[in-house]
Design a protein around this motif. Structure first.
Motif, PDB file in Angstrom:
ATOM      1  N   TYR A  34       1.397 -11.830   4.363  1.00 31.45           N
ATOM      2  CA  TYR A  34       1.257 -11.594   2.930  1.00 31.45           C
ATOM      3  C   TYR A  34       1.224 -10.008   2.731  1.00 31.45           C
ATOM      4  CZ  TYR A  34      -0.690 -11.537  -1.722  1.00 31.45           C
ATOM      5  OH  TYR A  34      -0.981 -11.234  -3.099  1.00 31.45           O
ATOM      6  N   MET A  35       0.505  -9.498   3.439  1.00 30.17           N
ATOM      7  CA  MET A  35       0.196  -8.179   3.289  1.00 30.17           C
ATOM      8  C   MET A  35       1.397  -7.275   3.543  1.00 30.17           C
ATOM      9  SD  MET A  35      -2.917  -7.382   2.142  1.00 30.17           S
ATOM     10  CE  MET A  35      -3.193  -5.810   2.648  1.00 30.17           C
ATOM     11  N   SER A  36       2.236  -7.529   4.606  1.00 30.34           N
ATOM     12  CA  SER A  36       3.568  -6.876   4.847  1.00 30.34           C
ATOM     13  C   SER A  36       4.554  -7.197   3.847  1.00 30.34           C
ATOM     14  CB  SER A  36       3.900  -7.177   6.326  1.00 30.34           C
ATOM     15  OG  SER A  36       4.349  -8.528   6.671  1.00 30.34           O
ATOM     16  N   LYS A  37       4.734  -8.400   3.509  1.00 31.11           N
ATOM     17  CA  LYS A  37       5.779  -9.107   2.545  1.00 31.11           C
ATOM     18  C   LYS A  37       5.636  -8.444   1.181  1.00 31.11           C
ATOM     19  CE  LYS A  37       7.866 -12.656   5.094  1.00 31.11           C
ATOM     20  NZ  LYS A  37       8.475 -13.895   4.812  1.00 31.11           N
ATOM     21  N   LEU A  38       4.470  -8.749   0.688  1.00 32.34           N
ATOM     22  CA  LEU A  38       4.156  -8.389  -0.704  1.00 32.34           C
ATOM     23  C   LEU A  38       3.424  -6.976  -1.154  1.00 32.34           C
ATOM     24  CD1 LEU A  38       4.489  -9.640  -3.640  1.00 32.34           C
ATOM     25  CD2 LEU A  38       2.166 -10.771  -3.313  1.00 32.34           C
ATOM     26  N   ILE A  39       2.281  -6.813  -0.584  1.00 29.47           N
ATOM     27  CA  ILE A  39       1.543  -5.633  -0.875  1.00 29.47           C
ATOM     28  C   ILE A  39       2.371  -4.432  -0.519  1.00 29.47           C
ATOM     29  CG2 ILE A  39      -0.817  -4.606  -0.622  1.00 29.47           C
ATOM     30  CD1 ILE A  39      -0.975  -7.239  -2.248  1.00 29.47           C
ATOM     31  N   LYS A  40       2.624  -4.340   0.620  1.00 27.68           N
ATOM     32  CA  LYS A  40       3.506  -3.036   0.848  1.00 27.68           C
ATOM     33  C   LYS A  40       4.711  -2.944   0.006  1.00 27.68           C
ATOM     34  CE  LYS A  40       2.354  -0.451   3.926  1.00 27.68           C
ATOM     35  NZ  LYS A  40       1.597   0.614   3.986  1.00 27.68           N
ATOM     36  N   ALA A  41       5.154  -4.003  -0.269  1.00 26.41           N
ATOM     37  CA  ALA A  41       6.357  -3.539  -1.093  1.00 26.41           C
ATOM     38  C   ALA A  41       6.208  -3.134  -2.612  1.00 26.41           C
ATOM     39  CB  ALA A  41       7.253  -4.996  -1.041  1.00 26.41           C
ATOM     40  N   VAL A  42       5.182  -3.950  -3.166  1.00 24.03           N
ATOM     41  CA  VAL A  42       4.750  -3.534  -4.476  1.00 24.03           C
ATOM     42  C   VAL A  42       4.102  -2.137  -4.413  1.00 24.03           C
ATOM     43  CG1 VAL A  42       3.159  -4.069  -6.459  1.00 24.03           C
ATOM     44  CG2 VAL A  42       4.528  -5.957  -5.116  1.00 24.03           C
ATOM     45  N   TYR A  43       3.044  -2.098  -3.230  1.00 24.37           N
ATOM     46  CA  TYR A  43       2.532  -0.722  -3.207  1.00 24.37           C
ATOM     47  C   TYR A  43       2.868   0.066  -2.006  1.00 24.37           C
ATOM     48  CZ  TYR A  43      -0.326  -2.963  -6.869  1.00 24.37           C
ATOM     49  OH  TYR A  43      -0.697  -3.625  -7.912  1.00 24.37           O
ATOM     50  N   PRO A  44       3.994   0.718  -2.133  1.00 25.89           N
ATOM     51  CA  PRO A  44       4.348   1.352  -0.672  1.00 25.89           C
ATOM     52  C   PRO A  44       3.461   2.379   0.031  1.00 25.89           C
ATOM     53  CG  PRO A  44       5.966   1.710  -2.496  1.00 25.89           C
ATOM     54  CD  PRO A  44       4.776   0.727  -2.990  1.00 25.89           C
ATOM     55  N   ARG A  45       2.918   3.016  -0.690  1.00 21.81           N
ATOM     56  CA  ARG A  45       2.062   4.227  -0.507  1.00 21.81           C
ATOM     57  C   ARG A  45       0.590   3.545   0.372  1.00 21.81           C
ATOM     58  NH1 ARG A  45       1.654   8.490  -4.746  1.00 21.81           N
ATOM     59  NH2 ARG A  45       0.227   9.238  -3.280  1.00 21.81           N
TER      60      ARG A  45
END
Length: 124
Positions: A34-45
């Motif tokens: 979940y963290m790698s697919k969604l959070i990193k994509a929405v908040y790349p920094r």
């Protein structure tokens, strides 16, 4: 989308009257995915730091004590931490069997839709 489809189907089918259903996707996704697919994509920094559970438990316990001394509500409690770390798998077999419901939107497609929405909201 899958949840809304399940709600609409349960309204339309008399077999759903007075019933309780779990509605979850058939694909299993863990927190790391979940963290790698969604959070990193929405908040790349953003970046993710993984703490051992025992260390996190001690930090939360210390925070609870400090908040109690300051007469403030705790940000996180040991109970909520423990609850968030339990491995729970919900089963949709009842709604699949009784109402013939199946999730139509795969997780990757749903994640892409969320990312598109979040990116559009930020532009406004």
């Amino acid at each position: 989308d899958n949840f809304v489809d399940a709600i609409i189907l349960s309204i339309q089918k008399k077999e759903a009257n007075q019933q309780i259903f779990n509605v979850v996707d058939s694909e299993i996704i863990n927190k790391k995915t979940y963290m790698s697919k969604l959070i990193k994509a929405v908040y790349p920094r953003s970046f993710v730091i993984y703490f051992p559970y025992s260390l996190m438990y001690l930090i939360v316990w210390g925070q609870e004590i400090l908040c109690r001394l300051l007469r403030r509500p705790s940000f996180l409690t040991r109970y909520r931490l423990a609850s968030s770390q339990k491995s729970i798998r919900y089963d949709s077999s009842k709604i699949i069997k009784e109402l013939k419901w199946h999730p139509n939107v795969p997780i990757d497609e749903a994640v892409s839709a969320i990312i598109r929405y979040e990116n559009n909201v930020r532009k406004i």
